[in-house]
Design a protein around this motif. Structure first.
Motif, short mmCIF file in Angstrom:
data_model
loop_
_atom_site.label_atom_id
_atom_site.label_comp_id
_atom_site.label_asym_id
_atom_site.label_seq_id
_atom_site.Cartn_x
_atom_site.Cartn_y
_atom_site.Cartn_z
N UNK A 109 -15.15 -5.37 0.19
CA UNK A 109 -14.64 -4.30 -0.66
C UNK A 109 -13.23 -3.88 -0.23
N UNK A 110 -13.02 -3.75 1.07
CA UNK A 110 -11.70 -3.36 1.57
C UNK A 110 -10.63 -4.38 1.23
N UNK A 111 -10.95 -5.67 1.37
CA UNK A 111 -9.96 -6.69 1.03
C UNK A 111 -9.68 -6.73 -0.46
N UNK A 112 -10.71 -6.48 -1.29
CA UNK A 112 -10.49 -6.44 -2.73
C UNK A 112 -9.60 -5.26 -3.11
N UNK A 113 -9.85 -4.10 -2.52
CA UNK A 113 -9.01 -2.94 -2.81
C UNK A 113 -7.59 -3.14 -2.30
N UNK A 114 -7.44 -3.82 -1.17
CA UNK A 114 -6.09 -4.08 -0.66
C UNK A 114 -5.32 -5.00 -1.60
N UNK A 115 -5.99 -6.01 -2.12
CA UNK A 115 -5.32 -6.92 -3.04
C UNK A 115 -4.98 -6.19 -4.34
N UNK A 116 -5.89 -5.34 -4.81
CA UNK A 116 -5.66 -4.61 -6.05
C UNK A 116 -4.58 -3.55 -5.90
N UNK A 117 -4.62 -2.80 -4.81
CA UNK A 117 -3.72 -1.65 -4.63
C UNK A 117 -2.76 -1.83 -3.46
N UNK A 118 -2.51 -3.05 -3.05
CA UNK A 118 -1.68 -3.32 -1.88
C UNK A 118 -0.24 -2.86 -2.04
N UNK A 119 0.57 -3.09 -1.04
CA UNK A 119 1.94 -2.58 -1.04
C UNK A 119 2.83 -3.19 -2.14
N UNK A 120 2.55 -4.38 -2.59
CA UNK A 120 3.38 -5.03 -3.60
C UNK A 120 2.77 -4.97 -4.99
N UNK A 129 1.24 -2.65 -8.49
CA UNK A 129 1.51 -1.45 -9.28
C UNK A 129 0.52 -0.35 -8.93
N UNK A 130 0.88 0.90 -9.14
CA UNK A 130 -0.09 1.98 -8.92
C UNK A 130 -1.28 1.86 -9.87
N UNK A 131 -2.42 2.40 -9.46
CA UNK A 131 -3.64 2.30 -10.25
C UNK A 131 -3.47 2.95 -11.61
N UNK A 132 -2.69 4.01 -11.69
CA UNK A 132 -2.48 4.70 -12.98
C UNK A 132 -1.85 3.76 -13.98
N UNK A 133 -0.85 2.96 -13.57
CA UNK A 133 -0.20 2.03 -14.48
C UNK A 133 -1.15 0.91 -14.90
N UNK A 134 -2.03 0.50 -14.00
CA UNK A 134 -3.00 -0.55 -14.33
C UNK A 134 -3.96 -0.04 -15.39
N UNK A 135 -4.44 1.21 -15.23
CA UNK A 135 -5.38 1.77 -16.20
C UNK A 135 -4.73 2.00 -17.56
N UNK A 136 -3.47 2.43 -17.57
CA UNK A 136 -2.75 2.64 -18.84
C UNK A 136 -2.59 1.32 -19.56
#
Length: 101
Positions: A64-75, A77-84
Motif C-alpha cells: 500500500x505504501x509503495x502504491x501511494x508513493x507511486x501515485x502521490x510521489x514527488x514527481x 500531480x497533486x491528488x486534487x488535480x487527478x480527481x478533477x
C-alpha cells in the motif's frame, strides 16, 4: 483480444500462487527449527499463525505504501488535480454542456 486477456489473467494468477508457495516454504524453513515447530507447524494448535498473518499484513502495508508513493510521489500531480481530471473524463457529452446552450 479475449484470449489474450484470459491468458494474462491466468498468468498473473499462477505467478501469485507461485509467490504464495515460495513465501510459505521460506517461512517454514526459517522458523521451523529442529523440532519442526515454527509458525506453520503440522499441528495447527502448536503453530504461530498469528505471526504469519502479521507478516502478511506487513507485506500488504508495504504494498500500500509503495502504491501511494507511486501515485502521490514527488514527481506526480497533486491528488486534487487527478480527481478533477477523472471527473471530467467520466462525464458524458450531455453533462459537460452548460444549461444556457
Amino acid at each position: 483480444m479475449k484470449t489474450m486477456s484470459t491468458g494474462l489473467f491466468l498468468t498473473t494468477l499462477s505467478v501469485g500462487f507461485f509467490f504464495s508457495s515460495f513465501l510459505v516454504s521460506i517461512v517454514k524453513n526459517v522458523t521451523g527449527g529442529k523440532d519442526g515447530m515454527g509458525w506453520l507447524a503440522d499441528n495447527i494448535n502448536q503453530g504461530r499463525l498469528d505471526c504469519f498473518y502479521g507478516l502478511l499484513a506487513g507485506l500488504s502495508a508495504i504494498n500500500l505504501g509503495s502504491t501511494l508513493y507511486v501515485l502521490l510521489g514527488p514527481n506526480r500531480r497533486p491528488l486534487r488535480n487527478i480527481l478533477v481530471t477523472w471527473r471530467a473524463s467520466s462525464r458524458t457529452p450531455t453533462e459537460t454542456t452548460s444549461a444556457s446552450d
